[in-house]
Design a protein around this motif. Sequence first.
Motif, mmCIF file in Angstrom:
data_model
loop_
_atom_site.group_PDB
_atom_site.id
_atom_site.type_symbol
_atom_site.label_atom_id
_atom_site.label_comp_id
_atom_site.label_asym_id
_atom_site.label_seq_id
_atom_site.Cartn_x
_atom_site.Cartn_y
_atom_site.Cartn_z
ATOM 1 N N ASP A 57 0.840 -1.210 0.000
ATOM 2 C CA ASP A 57 0.000 0.000 0.000
ATOM 3 C C ASP A 57 0.874 1.259 0.000
ATOM 4 O O ASP A 57 0.580 2.236 -0.701
ATOM 5 C CB ASP A 57 -0.925 0.007 1.223
ATOM 6 N N GLN A 58 1.962 1.230 0.769
ATOM 7 C CA GLN A 58 2.879 2.372 0.796
ATOM 8 C C GLN A 58 3.547 2.577 -0.560
ATOM 9 O O GLN A 58 3.719 3.720 -1.010
ATOM 10 C CB GLN A 58 3.945 2.152 1.874
ATOM 11 N N ILE A 59 3.912 1.465 -1.221
ATOM 12 C CA ILE A 59 4.537 1.581 -2.548
ATOM 13 C C ILE A 59 3.547 2.187 -3.540
ATOM 14 O O ILE A 59 3.913 3.039 -4.362
ATOM 15 C CB ILE A 59 5.027 0.198 -3.025
ATOM 16 N N ALA A 60 2.278 1.767 -3.457
ATOM 17 C CA ALA A 60 1.261 2.313 -4.364
ATOM 18 C C ALA A 60 1.068 3.810 -4.126
ATOM 19 O O ALA A 60 0.960 4.596 -5.085
ATOM 20 C CB ALA A 60 -0.048 1.560 -4.177
ATOM 21 N N ASP A 61 1.025 4.226 -2.864
ATOM 22 C CA ASP A 61 0.887 5.654 -2.548
ATOM 23 C C ASP A 61 2.090 6.445 -3.062
ATOM 24 O O ASP A 61 1.945 7.540 -3.613
ATOM 25 C CB ASP A 61 0.734 5.848 -1.042
ATOM 26 N N TRP A 62 3.271 5.888 -2.878
ATOM 27 C CA TRP A 62 4.484 6.575 -3.358
ATOM 28 C C TRP A 62 4.428 6.766 -4.873
ATOM 29 O O TRP A 62 4.771 7.845 -5.384
ATOM 30 C CB TRP A 62 5.706 5.751 -2.966
ATOM 31 N N ALA A 63 4.017 5.709 -5.604
ATOM 32 C CA ALA A 63 3.976 5.791 -7.067
ATOM 33 C C ALA A 63 3.001 6.868 -7.551
ATOM 34 O O ALA A 63 3.221 7.485 -8.589
ATOM 35 C CB ALA A 63 3.589 4.436 -7.654
ATOM 36 N N LYS A 64 1.930 7.121 -6.780
ATOM 37 C CA LYS A 64 0.951 8.140 -7.177
ATOM 38 C C LYS A 64 1.459 9.549 -6.880
ATOM 39 O O LYS A 64 1.113 10.502 -7.597
ATOM 40 C CB LYS A 64 -0.366 7.908 -6.437
ATOM 41 N N GLN A 65 2.268 9.702 -5.844
ATOM 42 C CA GLN A 65 2.658 11.033 -5.385
ATOM 43 C C GLN A 65 3.988 11.517 -5.941
ATOM 44 O O GLN A 65 4.209 12.732 -6.029
ATOM 45 C CB GLN A 65 2.735 11.040 -3.849
ATOM 46 N N VAL A 66 4.895 10.617 -6.319
ATOM 47 C CA VAL A 66 6.228 11.036 -6.736
ATOM 48 C C VAL A 66 6.143 11.841 -8.029
ATOM 49 O O VAL A 66 5.335 11.549 -8.922
ATOM 50 C CB VAL A 66 7.149 9.808 -6.913
ATOM 51 N N GLN A 67 6.963 12.876 -8.138
ATOM 52 C CA GLN A 67 6.989 13.723 -9.308
ATOM 53 C C GLN A 67 8.070 13.230 -10.263
ATOM 54 O O GLN A 67 9.214 13.019 -9.865
ATOM 55 C CB GLN A 67 7.274 15.177 -8.908
ATOM 56 N N VAL A 68 7.695 13.066 -11.528
ATOM 57 C CA VAL A 68 8.630 12.534 -12.519
ATOM 58 C C VAL A 68 8.550 13.355 -13.793
ATOM 59 O O VAL A 68 7.541 14.030 -14.065
ATOM 60 C CB VAL A 68 8.311 11.054 -12.852
ATOM 61 N N ILE A 69 9.614 13.288 -14.582
ATOM 62 C CA ILE A 69 9.658 13.918 -15.906
ATOM 63 C C ILE A 69 9.043 12.948 -16.913
ATOM 64 O O ILE A 69 9.413 11.771 -16.938
ATOM 65 C CB ILE A 69 11.112 14.215 -16.308
#
Length: 538
Positions: A395-407
């Motif tokens: 669940d933490q990995i899924a939240d991180w993937a939604k919030q992280v900013q990427v180019i």
Amino acid sequence: MARDLSQETDVRILQQAVRLLEQENGKLVAKVASLLQSIAALQGQSGTQVQLELKALELQLAALQKKLFGESSERSARPTDEPKAERPRKGHGRRAQPDLPLLTITHPLPVEELVCDLCAQQLVPFEGQQDSSREIHALRRVFVEVEHVQPKYRCPNGCCIKSAPAPRKLVRGGRYSIGFGVQIALGKYLYHLPLERQVKQLKSEGLVIDSQTLWDQINAVALHLTPVYDKIKETVLAQPVVGVDETTWRVMGNGTKAGGNASRRADGKRDTKRWQVWTLATDSAVHYTIADSRSTAAAAEVLGRFAGVAVCDGYAVYPAVASKQSSLSLAFCWAHVRRKFLDLDPGGVDADCQTVLKMIGELFEVERVAPAGDSEEDLQQRALLRSERSRPITDQIADWAKQVQVIPGSGLQGAIAYMTSHWSGLLRFLDDPRIPITNNLTERANRRPVLGRKNHYGSRSRRGTEVAAILYTVAETAHLSGLDPYAYFELAVERAIDGLPPLLPHQLRDEIETRAGQHLSLLEALVAQTSAPEEAAS
């Protein structure tokens, strides 16, 4: 005048060139950063966007440097504040060898020395007292030509004539025994010795033979073991969870597709065709298929009508097969996800990559403390651990993937896209304790054909690929059983010659141990015969 480094062989000059290139790369990165900031100021872009672009550029540079100069490893960098574990002491002392036969040889004093040096009395045995020492001996392989004699018996009344049955032959009317053919087959497919190398080895041991004759023997062994090969696939596909993977194989024949899939190039040299080794693996058996394609059709043929969970990587053919086969579901490998992020940040300096790598590492840590067995109790404990500890991490990995900013288009975005596009298959292990978190079992099973490919360069014909698949399959399955592969091969070939149904190694455990004991008896007899002249001389 510029120096051509592509032709340079001086190590010191090349090292200096690498240092200069690294300095120049640093200057270029700084210059690009300055230009990006200037462009951002002119276009009114936010500082966050510029920082993301700079980070993507730095990650790309680090990955290129790792690819050019780094070692091939998936170990992540150790945090600087993490204490170093004490290194184990080197060396292991004298290692016990419980599997080696113990042969005892007594060395009596010569008769002329059985006299006291002081009083000239005759020496008598000192009961219960002796010196002893042990050493590991290597007995050279001995080849003998055995003549089988079958006396004939006749009825005095002329009714009939009888003789003992002829011994089994690997090839009808052939000159070489079953055991000889098995040794050559295991030499190539278990220990990666090319046939030409075995020819030289055999010649040094007294047997003059050519590689074509050796090929004829292993071809005969493979022919007898084909029913075992088919039974192993049937056994593997009957399991609820199977690992599947593929790796390349070379076919170097010079004919049509059926004869080797190779052709002559314009320069007269022979082309090679890349075939594929498809691997199906469980804890107790491995099955290999060598096919001329990496297509969906090839994958479907390998998996057959498998009804269960296939653990695999993200190669597109597996979802394509699963979409047409309702009984097949896929579980994806977390080691492949980890590899995506690790390749992006080989130096361990990017905060985003290190964040997700740390969380994936925590998933692996749960698996390390979970029971590894397949008993009902082990499965229940593993399911409980995954529910209580692994699910919150995902669940933490899924939240991180939604919030992280990427180019957009960056390597980080690609790694996240790979993970999220396979998300349902990555979570499947949470609901079924039989499913492993990685496909490492199958990748380890690929090592044997990969080592063989590097040592004897593949096959020369389609039949060569079939023989390789059969013998790799039986050898690896025998190896996994922990039983003597030589004894198992011999027994399996003999059963095939006698027309008996094929049995897997664990089904022949007692017979294999008995056969291994027979081999030991022959060895003891040989040692006794070898040492007899020495004792007689004493």
